[in-house]
Design a protein around this motif. Structure first.
Motif, PDB file in Angstrom:
ATOM      1  N   MET A   1       0.828  -1.191   0.000  1.00 42.30           N
ATOM      2  CA  MET A   1       0.000   0.000   0.000  1.00 42.30           C
ATOM      3  C   MET A   1       0.866   1.246   0.000  1.00 42.30           C
ATOM      4  N   HIS A   2       0.296   2.267  -0.544  1.00 43.44           N
ATOM      5  CA  HIS A   2       0.971   3.552  -0.514  1.00 43.44           C
ATOM      6  C   HIS A   2       0.756   4.202   0.848  1.00 43.44           C
ATOM      7  N   ASP A   3       1.617   5.131   1.200  1.00 41.35           N
ATOM      8  CA  ASP A   3       1.514   5.787   2.500  1.00 41.35           C
ATOM      9  C   ASP A   3       0.234   6.600   2.643  1.00 41.35           C
ATOM     10  N   SER A   4      -0.336   7.063   1.540  1.00 41.32           N
ATOM     11  CA  SER A   4      -1.537   7.891   1.618  1.00 41.32           C
ATOM     12  C   SER A   4      -2.810   7.069   1.780  1.00 41.32           C
ATOM     13  N   GLU A   5      -2.732   5.743   1.611  1.00 48.53           N
ATOM     14  CA  GLU A   5      -3.910   4.891   1.728  1.00 48.53           C
ATOM     15  C   GLU A   5      -4.052   4.366   3.150  1.00 48.53           C
ATOM     16  N   SER A   6      -5.286   4.257   3.573  1.00 48.74           N
ATOM     17  CA  SER A   6      -5.571   3.757   4.916  1.00 48.74           C
ATOM     18  C   SER A   6      -5.379   2.247   4.972  1.00 48.74           C
ATOM     19  N   ASP A   7      -4.924   1.744   6.120  1.00 52.87           N
ATOM     20  CA  ASP A   7      -4.738   0.305   6.304  1.00 52.87           C
ATOM     21  C   ASP A   7      -6.018  -0.384   6.755  1.00 52.87           C
ATOM     22  N   THR A   8      -7.005   0.368   7.192  1.00 50.22           N
ATOM     23  CA  THR A   8      -8.245  -0.225   7.676  1.00 50.22           C
ATOM     24  C   THR A   8      -9.343  -0.056   6.644  1.00 50.22           C
ATOM     25  N   PHE A   9     -10.257  -1.011   6.641  1.00 52.54           N
ATOM     26  CA  PHE A   9     -11.392  -1.005   5.726  1.00 52.54           C
ATOM     27  C   PHE A   9     -12.664  -1.086   6.548  1.00 52.54           C
ATOM     28  N   HIS A  10     -13.574  -0.161   6.338  1.00 51.10           N
ATOM     29  CA  HIS A  10     -14.844  -0.144   7.063  1.00 51.10           C
ATOM     30  C   HIS A  10     -15.954  -0.537   6.094  1.00 51.10           C
ATOM     31  N   PRO A  11     -16.471  -1.780   6.189  1.00 54.34           N
ATOM     32  CA  PRO A  11     -17.547  -2.188   5.286  1.00 54.34           C
ATOM     33  C   PRO A  11     -18.824  -1.407   5.591  1.00 54.34           C
ATOM     34  N   VAL A  12     -19.530  -1.018   4.541  1.00 58.81           N
ATOM     35  CA  VAL A  12     -20.757  -0.232   4.678  1.00 58.81           C
ATOM     36  C   VAL A  12     -21.888  -0.985   3.988  1.00 58.81           C
ATOM     37  N   ASN A  13     -22.996  -1.179   4.705  1.00 56.26           N
ATOM     38  CA  ASN A  13     -24.181  -1.801   4.118  1.00 56.26           C
ATOM     39  C   ASN A  13     -24.848  -0.835   3.154  1.00 56.26           C
ATOM     40  N   LYS A  14     -25.704  -1.386   2.282  1.00 59.38           N
ATOM     41  CA  LYS A  14     -26.419  -0.542   1.312  1.00 59.38           C
ATOM     42  C   LYS A  14     -27.319   0.466   2.012  1.00 59.38           C
ATOM     43  N   ASN A  15     -27.992   0.052   3.089  1.00 56.06           N
ATOM     44  CA  ASN A  15     -28.874   0.996   3.767  1.00 56.06           C
ATOM     45  C   ASN A  15     -28.085   2.138   4.400  1.00 56.06           C
ATOM     46  N   GLU A  16     -26.887   1.849   4.904  1.00 54.58           N
ATOM     47  CA  GLU A  16     -26.038   2.910   5.458  1.00 54.58           C
ATOM     48  C   GLU A  16     -25.540   3.835   4.351  1.00 54.58           C
ATOM     49  N   GLU A  17     -25.192   3.240   3.216  1.00 57.79           N
ATOM     50  CA  GLU A  17     -24.704   4.026   2.078  1.00 57.79           C
ATOM     51  C   GLU A  17     -25.785   4.985   1.577  1.00 57.79           C
ATOM     52  N   TYR A  18     -27.015   4.475   1.399  1.00 58.64           N
ATOM     53  CA  TYR A  18     -28.108   5.326   0.930  1.00 58.64           C
ATOM     54  C   TYR A  18     -28.508   6.368   1.969  1.00 58.64           C
ATOM     55  N   SER A  19     -28.430   6.006   3.246  1.00 61.28           N
ATOM     56  CA  SER A  19     -28.740   6.955   4.305  1.00 61.28           C
ATOM     57  C   SER A  19     -27.772   8.142   4.268  1.00 61.28           C
ATOM     58  N   GLU A  20     -26.487   7.856   4.068  1.00 62.30           N
ATOM     59  CA  GLU A  20     -25.486   8.932   3.966  1.00 62.30           C
ATOM     60  C   GLU A  20     -25.734   9.806   2.735  1.00 62.30           C
ATOM     61  N   MET A  21     -26.140   9.191   1.619  1.00 63.34           N
ATOM     62  CA  MET A  21     -26.447   9.971   0.410  1.00 63.34           C
ATOM     63  C   MET A  21     -27.630  10.908   0.653  1.00 63.34           C
ATOM     64  N   LEU A  22     -28.652  10.403   1.358  1.00 64.00           N
ATOM     65  CA  LEU A  22     -29.812  11.233   1.658  1.00 64.00           C
ATOM     66  C   LEU A  22     -29.451  12.382   2.583  1.00 64.00           C
ATOM     67  N   LYS A  23     -28.573  12.139   3.547  1.00 61.58           N
ATOM     68  CA  LYS A  23     -28.138  13.204   4.463  1.00 61.58           C
ATOM     69  C   LYS A  23     -27.397  14.310   3.715  1.00 61.58           C
ATOM     70  N   LYS A  24     -26.660  13.936   2.671  1.00 62.89           N
ATOM     71  CA  LYS A  24     -25.911  14.929   1.899  1.00 62.89           C
ATOM     72  C   LYS A  24     -26.828  15.883   1.142  1.00 62.89           C
ATOM     73  N   ILE A  25     -28.047  15.435   0.823  1.00 56.31           N
ATOM     74  CA  ILE A  25     -28.986  16.321   0.119  1.00 56.31           C
ATOM     75  C   ILE A  25     -30.018  16.931   1.061  1.00 56.31           C
ATOM     76  N   GLY A  26     -29.792  16.780   2.374  1.00 53.16           N
ATOM     77  CA  GLY A  26     -30.622  17.465   3.359  1.00 53.16           C
ATOM     78  C   GLY A  26     -31.811  16.694   3.886  1.00 53.16           C
ATOM     79  N   ILE A  27     -31.879  15.397   3.668  1.00 51.21           N
ATOM     80  CA  ILE A  27     -32.980  14.573   4.180  1.00 51.21           C
ATOM     81  C   ILE A  27     -32.500  13.858   5.438  1.00 51.21           C
ATOM     82  N   ASP A  28     -33.249  13.995   6.520  1.00 49.56           N
ATOM     83  CA  ASP A  28     -32.887  13.375   7.790  1.00 49.56           C
ATOM     84  C   ASP A  28     -33.211  11.886   7.720  1.00 49.56           C
TER      85      ASP A  28
END
Length: 78
Positions: A1-28
């Motif tokens: 790995m390059h020094d700029s890349e993180s060594d840890t990986f945080h898996p994200v479920n689809k519902n978490e991914e879509y929830s974050e997308m909705l928060k970015k457009i102002g939906i709680d």
């Protein structure tokens, strides 16, 4: 790995991914743990109808606050 890349990986479920997308457009929105909502308990899909797939994968639910929609179920047809 390059020094700029993180060594840890945080898996994200689809519902978490879509929830974050909705928060970015102002939906709680809040991602619920998978298989905890009543909408996920029943099989609402059947292969006997022409547009319904044989297999449906549940990816969890999202709770929306301040909306007429209470819960959104994220599914994947297969």
């Amino acid at each position: 790995m390059h020094d700029s890349e993180s060594d840890t990986f945080h898996p994200v479920n689809k519902n978490e991914e879509y929830s974050e997308m909705l928060k970015k457009i102002g939906i709680d929105a809040k991602a619920n743990p998978i298989d905890t909502d009543d909408t996920e308990k029943e099989n609402f899909y059947s292969r006997h109808y022409s547009n319904t797939p044989v297999m449906v994968t549940n990816h969890g639910t999202i709770t929306l606050k301040g909306s007429n929609i209470d819960v959104v179920q994220i599914i994947q047809k297969g």
